[in-house]
Structures are given as structure tokens and as C-alpha cells.
Scaffold this motif. Structure first.
Motif, short mmCIF file in Angstrom:
data_model
loop_
_atom_site.label_atom_id
_atom_site.label_comp_id
_atom_site.label_asym_id
_atom_site.label_seq_id
_atom_site.Cartn_x
_atom_site.Cartn_y
_atom_site.Cartn_z
N LEU A 1 0.83 -1.19 0.00
CA LEU A 1 0.00 0.00 0.00
C LEU A 1 0.87 1.26 0.00
O LEU A 1 0.54 2.24 -0.64
N GLY A 2 2.01 1.21 0.73
CA GLY A 2 2.90 2.37 0.79
C GLY A 2 3.48 2.72 -0.57
O GLY A 2 3.58 3.90 -0.92
N ILE A 3 3.84 1.71 -1.35
CA ILE A 3 4.38 1.96 -2.68
C ILE A 3 3.27 2.48 -3.59
O ILE A 3 3.49 3.39 -4.41
N ALA A 4 2.06 1.93 -3.44
CA ALA A 4 0.93 2.40 -4.25
C ALA A 4 0.64 3.87 -3.97
O ALA A 4 0.36 4.65 -4.89
N ILE A 5 0.74 4.28 -2.72
CA ILE A 5 0.53 5.69 -2.36
C ILE A 5 1.64 6.55 -2.98
O ILE A 5 1.38 7.62 -3.51
N ALA A 6 2.87 6.06 -2.89
CA ALA A 6 3.99 6.81 -3.48
C ALA A 6 3.79 7.00 -4.98
O ALA A 6 4.07 8.08 -5.52
N GLN A 7 3.30 5.98 -5.66
CA GLN A 7 3.09 6.07 -7.09
C GLN A 7 1.89 6.94 -7.44
O GLN A 7 1.98 7.79 -8.33
N SER A 8 0.78 6.76 -6.73
CA SER A 8 -0.44 7.48 -7.11
C SER A 8 -0.46 8.93 -6.62
O SER A 8 -0.98 9.80 -7.30
N HIS A 9 0.10 9.19 -5.45
CA HIS A 9 0.00 10.52 -4.86
C HIS A 9 1.25 11.38 -5.05
O HIS A 9 1.19 12.60 -4.94
N PRO A 127 -2.98 -4.15 7.73
CA PRO A 127 -2.89 -4.00 6.27
C PRO A 127 -4.16 -4.44 5.54
O PRO A 127 -4.56 -3.83 4.56
N ILE A 128 -4.80 -5.50 6.04
CA ILE A 128 -6.06 -5.93 5.41
C ILE A 128 -7.12 -4.86 5.59
O ILE A 128 -7.81 -4.48 4.64
N MET A 129 -7.24 -4.35 6.82
CA MET A 129 -8.21 -3.28 7.10
C MET A 129 -7.90 -2.05 6.25
O MET A 129 -8.80 -1.43 5.67
N SER A 130 -6.62 -1.72 6.14
CA SER A 130 -6.21 -0.55 5.34
C SER A 130 -6.60 -0.73 3.88
O SER A 130 -7.09 0.20 3.24
N GLY A 131 -6.38 -1.92 3.36
CA GLY A 131 -6.75 -2.20 1.97
C GLY A 131 -8.23 -2.04 1.73
O GLY A 131 -8.65 -1.46 0.71
N TYR A 132 -9.04 -2.52 2.66
CA TYR A 132 -10.48 -2.36 2.52
C TYR A 132 -10.91 -0.90 2.59
O TYR A 132 -11.76 -0.45 1.83
N VAL A 134 -9.13 1.77 1.84
CA VAL A 134 -8.72 2.45 0.62
C VAL A 134 -9.60 2.03 -0.55
O VAL A 134 -10.02 2.86 -1.36
N HIS A 135 -9.90 0.73 -0.64
CA HIS A 135 -10.69 0.22 -1.77
C HIS A 135 -12.13 0.76 -1.74
O HIS A 135 -12.66 1.15 -2.77
N PHE A 136 -12.74 0.78 -0.57
CA PHE A 136 -14.14 1.17 -0.49
C PHE A 136 -14.38 2.63 -0.16
O PHE A 136 -15.47 3.14 -0.39
N VAL A 137 -13.38 3.32 0.39
CA VAL A 137 -13.58 4.72 0.76
C VAL A 137 -12.50 5.57 0.10
O VAL A 137 -12.67 6.01 -1.03
N SER A 138 -11.38 5.80 0.81
CA SER A 138 -10.31 6.64 0.23
C SER A 138 -9.04 6.55 1.08
O SER A 138 -9.07 6.10 2.22
N TYR A 139 -7.95 7.01 0.49
CA TYR A 139 -6.69 7.11 1.24
C TYR A 139 -6.84 8.08 2.40
O TYR A 139 -6.32 7.84 3.49
N GLU A 140 -7.50 9.18 2.16
CA GLU A 140 -7.68 10.18 3.21
C GLU A 140 -8.37 9.58 4.44
O GLU A 140 -7.97 9.83 5.57
N THR A 141 -9.41 8.78 4.20
CA THR A 141 -10.11 8.12 5.30
C THR A 141 -9.18 7.18 6.04
O THR A 141 -9.22 7.09 7.27
N LEU A 142 -8.33 6.48 5.31
CA LEU A 142 -7.35 5.59 5.94
C LEU A 142 -6.44 6.38 6.86
O LEU A 142 -6.23 5.98 8.02
N PHE A 143 -5.90 7.48 6.37
CA PHE A 143 -4.97 8.27 7.18
C PHE A 143 -5.67 8.85 8.41
O PHE A 143 -5.10 8.87 9.50
N ILE A 144 -6.89 9.31 8.24
CA ILE A 144 -7.64 9.83 9.39
C ILE A 144 -7.90 8.71 10.40
O ILE A 144 -7.78 8.91 11.61
N THR A 145 -8.23 7.52 9.91
CA THR A 145 -8.46 6.37 10.79
C THR A 145 -7.19 6.05 11.59
O THR A 145 -7.26 5.80 12.80
N LEU A 146 -6.05 6.07 10.94
CA LEU A 146 -4.78 5.81 11.64
C LEU A 146 -4.49 6.86 12.69
O LEU A 146 -4.03 6.54 13.79
#
Length: 169
Positions: A1-9, A127-132, A134-146
Motif C-alpha cells: 500500500l505504501g508503494i501504491a501511495i507513493a506512485q499514485s499521490h 494491512p487488510i483493514m487498510s486495503g479495505y 482504501v478500496h471502499f472509501v479513500s486514502y484520506e479516510t485511511l490516514f484519518i483512521t490511523l
């Protein structure tokens, strides 16, 4: 997921993102080697809270990033540096130290094994929770959740401060 964020963002190639993460991880070794010096100024609880606050700062820098890949690379470097070079090494090492002090003179092998197993379970489920998320909501929601989870951990640690200090002395 970290590499995907680096590539997409951040429009980074996976090799460059990997280099950044590995360099920051290597710098984290210096934080680990400095634990004795840090312990002169901070007790275990303070190091745990400090580590979580630094990780919140690292994650929080990623909250407001744009999805279009137009974000400055230095923002990614700062986030990874705060998390892998400072926050995690200091906080995690202090947690292990505090846990060991709480156990005291009793045999520690089994209890530290359970502790390590709980950490492994977290490294599987998050990581599984993070993937879900990101997949169903957004990266921003993931970061706020963390940030919320780390904030809650700080709250629990702070409110349990007296008990933890008594048990560890």
C-alpha cells in the motif's frame, strides 16, 4: 500500500519509494542505538507517547494530499522519515522495555512470545483493514483512521500512566 501511495499521490517510481523507505528504516537504526541516551531524558511512557505523537505527525502529513499525484516528494519523505526513522523505532522499543519491566523477574519468554504474537496479528489485520478502507472509501479516510487509532492509544496510555508506572517500578 505504501508503494501504491507513493506512485499514485507522489508520482514516484517504486524503486525510488523503496529507496526512501529503506533509507528511513536504516536511519531508524540510529534511533534504536540512541535509546540509552534518550532514556536519560524520557521514561518509557514518555518515549511511547513521543513515538505515537511523531507517527501521528507523519501520517497527518499525508491526510491532505491530492489524489492526482501532484504532491511534492518532500512530503512523502517527511512522512516516511517521521514514521520509520523516529516514531516507530522509539515507541516500539519503549513498549517492549516497559512490558519487560512490568513482567519483572518472572520468566519472560512465554509472555514476550504472546506479546510478539499480538504484534504479528496487528501486522496482519491492519494491512487488510487498510486495503479495505482504501478500496471502499479513500486514502484520506485511511490516514484519518490511523490518526484516530494512534490518538486513542495515546489517550489510553496517558490515562493508565499511574498504573503503568507502578507496575514497571
Amino acid at each position: 500500500l505504501g508503494i501504491a501511495i507513493a506512485q499514485s499521490h507522489f508520482d514516484l517510481y517504486s524503486s525510488k519509494a523503496g529507496f526512501i523507505v529503506s533509507t528511513c528504516g536504516a536511519l531508524g537504526v540510529f534511533a534504536l542505538l540512541s535509546m540509552g541516551y534518550i532514556a536519560i531524558f524520557l521514561n518509557d511512557l514518555q518515549m511511547i507517547i513521543y513515538g505515537m505523537v511523531v507517527m501521528i505527525a507523519g501520517v497527518f502529513t499525508l491526510v491532505a494530499t491530492d489524489d492526482d499525484g501532484n504532491n511534492p516528494t518532500w512530503l512523502y519523505v517527511i512522512a516516511i522519515f517521521l514514521i520509520y526513522s523516529i516514531g516507530y523505532p522509539v515507541g516500539h522499543t519503549a513498549v517492549i522495555g516497559l512490558f519487560s519491566k512490568i513482567i519483572g523477574r518472572r520468566p519472560q519468554g512465554t509472555l514476550l512470545g504472546w506479546f510478539a504474537s499480538a504484534g504479528s496479528l496487528a501486522r496482519i489485520t491492519f494491512p487488510i483493514m487498510s486495503g479495505y478502507i482504501v478500496h471502499f472509501v479513500s486514502y484520506e479516510t485511511l490516514f484519518i483512521t490511523l490518526v484516530v487509532i494512534l490518538g486513542f492509544a495515546i489517550f489510553i496510555t496517558t490515562t493508565s500512566k499511574e498504573t503503568l508506572l507502578k507496575l514497571s517500578s
